[in-house]
Write a protein that holds these residues in place. Structure first.
Motif, PDB file in Angstrom:
ATOM      1  N   GLU A 151       0.824  -1.215   0.000  1.00  0.00           N
ATOM      2  CA  GLU A 151       0.000   0.000   0.000  1.00  0.00           C
ATOM      3  C   GLU A 151       0.857   1.263   0.000  1.00  0.00           C
ATOM      4  O   GLU A 151       0.411   2.324  -0.401  1.00  0.00           O
ATOM      5  N   SER A 152       2.090   1.143   0.447  1.00  0.00           N
ATOM      6  CA  SER A 152       2.962   2.296   0.617  1.00  0.00           C
ATOM      7  C   SER A 152       3.597   2.745  -0.697  1.00  0.00           C
ATOM      8  O   SER A 152       3.942   1.932  -1.548  1.00  0.00           O
ATOM      9  N   TYR A 153       3.776   4.041  -0.800  1.00  0.00           N
ATOM     10  CA  TYR A 153       4.518   4.609  -1.924  1.00  0.00           C
ATOM     11  C   TYR A 153       5.971   4.869  -1.555  1.00  0.00           C
ATOM     12  O   TYR A 153       6.761   5.291  -2.392  1.00  0.00           O
ATOM     13  N   LEU A 154       6.345   4.618  -0.300  1.00  0.00           N
ATOM     14  CA  LEU A 154       7.694   4.898   0.171  1.00  0.00           C
ATOM     15  C   LEU A 154       8.788   4.236  -0.672  1.00  0.00           C
ATOM     16  O   LEU A 154       9.791   4.893  -0.988  1.00  0.00           O
ATOM     17  N   PRO A 155       8.642   2.969  -1.070  1.00  0.00           N
ATOM     18  CA  PRO A 155       9.708   2.383  -1.906  1.00  0.00           C
ATOM     19  C   PRO A 155       9.953   3.172  -3.195  1.00  0.00           C
ATOM     20  O   PRO A 155      11.093   3.328  -3.628  1.00  0.00           O
ATOM     21  N   PHE A 156       8.890   3.711  -3.775  1.00  0.00           N
ATOM     22  CA  PHE A 156       9.026   4.468  -5.021  1.00  0.00           C
ATOM     23  C   PHE A 156       9.661   5.823  -4.767  1.00  0.00           C
ATOM     24  O   PHE A 156      10.438   6.309  -5.588  1.00  0.00           O
ATOM     25  N   VAL A 157       9.333   6.411  -3.628  1.00  0.00           N
ATOM     26  CA  VAL A 157       9.938   7.694  -3.267  1.00  0.00           C
ATOM     27  C   VAL A 157      11.448   7.525  -3.081  1.00  0.00           C
ATOM     28  O   VAL A 157      12.242   8.323  -3.590  1.00  0.00           O
ATOM     29  N   LEU A 158      11.844   6.466  -2.372  1.00  0.00           N
ATOM     30  CA  LEU A 158      13.275   6.230  -2.140  1.00  0.00           C
ATOM     31  C   LEU A 158      14.006   5.941  -3.449  1.00  0.00           C
ATOM     32  O   LEU A 158      15.085   6.499  -3.705  1.00  0.00           O
ATOM     33  N   LEU A 159      13.433   5.081  -4.274  1.00  0.00           N
ATOM     34  CA  LEU A 159      14.069   4.779  -5.566  1.00  0.00           C
ATOM     35  C   LEU A 159      14.095   6.002  -6.477  1.00  0.00           C
ATOM     36  O   LEU A 159      15.085   6.241  -7.165  1.00  0.00           O
ATOM     37  N   ALA A 160      13.018   6.770  -6.476  1.00  0.00           N
ATOM     38  CA  ALA A 160      12.980   7.974  -7.306  1.00  0.00           C
ATOM     39  C   ALA A 160      13.999   8.992  -6.802  1.00  0.00           C
ATOM     40  O   ALA A 160      14.591   9.735  -7.602  1.00  0.00           O
ATOM     41  N   GLY A 161      14.230   9.024  -5.495  1.00  0.00           N
ATOM     42  CA  GLY A 161      15.273   9.899  -4.947  1.00  0.00           C
ATOM     43  C   GLY A 161      16.650   9.496  -5.446  1.00  0.00           C
ATOM     44  O   GLY A 161      17.467  10.349  -5.820  1.00  0.00           O
ATOM     45  N   ALA A 162      16.926   8.198  -5.461  1.00  0.00           N
ATOM     46  CA  ALA A 162      18.200   7.702  -5.998  1.00  0.00           C
ATOM     47  C   ALA A 162      18.305   8.047  -7.485  1.00  0.00           C
ATOM     48  O   ALA A 162      19.371   8.460  -7.968  1.00  0.00           O
ATOM     49  N   TYR A 163      17.202   7.885  -8.197  1.00  0.00           N
ATOM     50  CA  TYR A 163      17.172   8.215  -9.625  1.00  0.00           C
ATOM     51  C   TYR A 163      17.468   9.701  -9.829  1.00  0.00           C
ATOM     52  O   TYR A 163      18.282  10.073 -10.689  1.00  0.00           O
ATOM     53  N   LEU A 164      16.824  10.548  -9.043  1.00  0.00           N
ATOM     54  CA  LEU A 164      17.032  11.999  -9.165  1.00  0.00           C
ATOM     55  C   LEU A 164      18.491  12.358  -8.914  1.00  0.00           C
ATOM     56  O   LEU A 164      19.082  13.145  -9.668  1.00  0.00           O
ATOM     57  N   TYR A 165      19.058  11.774  -7.877  1.00  0.00           N
ATOM     58  CA  TYR A 165      20.478  12.022  -7.569  1.00  0.00           C
ATOM     59  C   TYR A 165      21.356  11.659  -8.766  1.00  0.00           C
ATOM     60  O   TYR A 165      22.211  12.435  -9.175  1.00  0.00           O
ATOM     61  N   LEU A 166      21.148  10.475  -9.310  1.00  0.00           N
ATOM     62  CA  LEU A 166      21.955  10.037 -10.454  1.00  0.00           C
ATOM     63  C   LEU A 166      21.677  10.870 -11.697  1.00  0.00           C
ATOM     64  O   LEU A 166      22.593  11.200 -12.463  1.00  0.00           O
ATOM     65  N   PHE A 167      20.411  11.200 -11.899  1.00  0.00           N
ATOM     66  CA  PHE A 167      20.029  11.988 -13.072  1.00  0.00           C
ATOM     67  C   PHE A 167      20.741  13.337 -13.052  1.00  0.00           C
ATOM     68  O   PHE A 167      21.329  13.761 -14.063  1.00  0.00           O
ATOM     69  N   ILE A 168      20.711  14.000 -11.908  1.00  0.00           N
ATOM     70  CA  ILE A 168      21.373  15.307 -11.780  1.00  0.00           C
ATOM     71  C   ILE A 168      22.869  15.178 -12.034  1.00  0.00           C
ATOM     72  O   ILE A 168      23.472  16.025 -12.700  1.00  0.00           O
ATOM     73  N   ASN A 169      23.457  14.093 -11.520  1.00  0.00           N
ATOM     74  CA  ASN A 169      24.900  13.904 -11.675  1.00  0.00           C
ATOM     75  C   ASN A 169      25.310  13.407 -13.060  1.00  0.00           C
ATOM     76  O   ASN A 169      26.498  13.403 -13.386  1.00  0.00           O
ATOM     77  N   SER A 170      24.349  12.971 -13.849  1.00  0.00           N
ATOM     78  CA  SER A 170      24.704  12.479 -15.180  1.00  0.00           C
ATOM     79  C   SER A 170      24.433  13.488 -16.288  1.00  0.00           C
ATOM     80  O   SER A 170      24.844  13.279 -17.429  1.00  0.00           O
ATOM     81  N   ILE A 171      23.774  14.582 -15.955  1.00  0.00           N
ATOM     82  CA  ILE A 171      23.443  15.563 -16.993  1.00  0.00           C
ATOM     83  C   ILE A 171      24.637  16.478 -17.267  1.00  0.00           C
ATOM     84  O   ILE A 171      25.168  17.120 -16.377  1.00  0.00           O
ATOM     85  N   THR A 172      25.024  16.467 -18.497  1.00  0.00           N
ATOM     86  CA  THR A 172      26.026  17.396 -19.021  1.00  0.00           C
ATOM     87  C   THR A 172      25.360  18.098 -20.199  1.00  0.00           C
ATOM     88  O   THR A 172      24.304  17.654 -20.666  1.00  0.00           O
ATOM     89  N   PRO A 173      25.946  19.164 -20.690  1.00  0.00           N
ATOM     90  CA  PRO A 173      25.344  19.812 -21.866  1.00  0.00           C
ATOM     91  C   PRO A 173      25.171  18.847 -23.049  1.00  0.00           C
ATOM     92  O   PRO A 173      24.154  18.875 -23.736  1.00  0.00           O
TER      93      PRO A 173
END
Length: 156
Positions: free
Chosen positions: A35-57
């Motif tokens: 029922e919880s969305y917490l696993p998705f929030v945690l995984l999406a947080g990891a995704y966001l961290y990696l996404f920000i660190n992988s973006i170059t021009p």
């Protein structure tokens, strides 16, 4: 934490959820956890961290007008590949959760679809759609009776 460690942690993180949905789908604890969305929030947080660190021009340009060769070059970078993999983990688990809840709601068997979704997300989704269609078309009374049983179990 290194990119490799984050990748490994994310891979291990999703396994208990899949295990519960596949092996113990009717257990009260499984229902509560799913029922919880917490696993998705945690995984999406990891995704966001990696996404920000992988973006170059260059990467931003490749993503703004995707061409296969550019995407292939992008995913040759470790951070971008880990980002893409965690994207798969999040989305496959989310689809698996949906399949799980559809099975709980309708009484349709989902183990095969969940297992396929774990290893090849879209195939699991296709499997569930076909299983639902077959059950609805050829076994409408079974599905209806089973759905009532699942609802009664949930209420007790």
């Amino acid at each position: 934490m290194t990119i490799s460690q984050l990748f490994n942690v994310a891979n291990l993180f999703v396994l208990p959820f899949w295990t519960l949905m596949i092996l113990l789908p009717n257990w009260k604890v499984t229902r509560q956890i799913m029922e919880s969305y917490l696993p998705f929030v945690l995984l999406a947080g990891a995704y966001l961290y990696l996404f920000i660190n992988s973006i170059t021009p260059e990467n931003a340009q490749a993503l703004s007008n995707p061409q296969l060769a550019d995407i292939a070059r992008l995913f040759a970078e470790e951070t971008a590949a880990a980002t893409g993999w965690i994207h798969f983990l999040v989305m496959d688990l989310f689809v698996g959760r949906w399949i799980y809840w559809e099975g709980q709601k309708t009484g349709i068997w989902t183990i095969h679809s969940l297992a396929l979704c774990l290893f090849a997300g879209p195939l699991g989704l296709l499997s569930h759609i076909l299983t639902y269609w077959i059950a609805k078309t050829f076994f409408p009374k079974f599905q209806q009776n089973e759905a009532v049983t699942v609802e009664e179990k949930a209420m007790s």
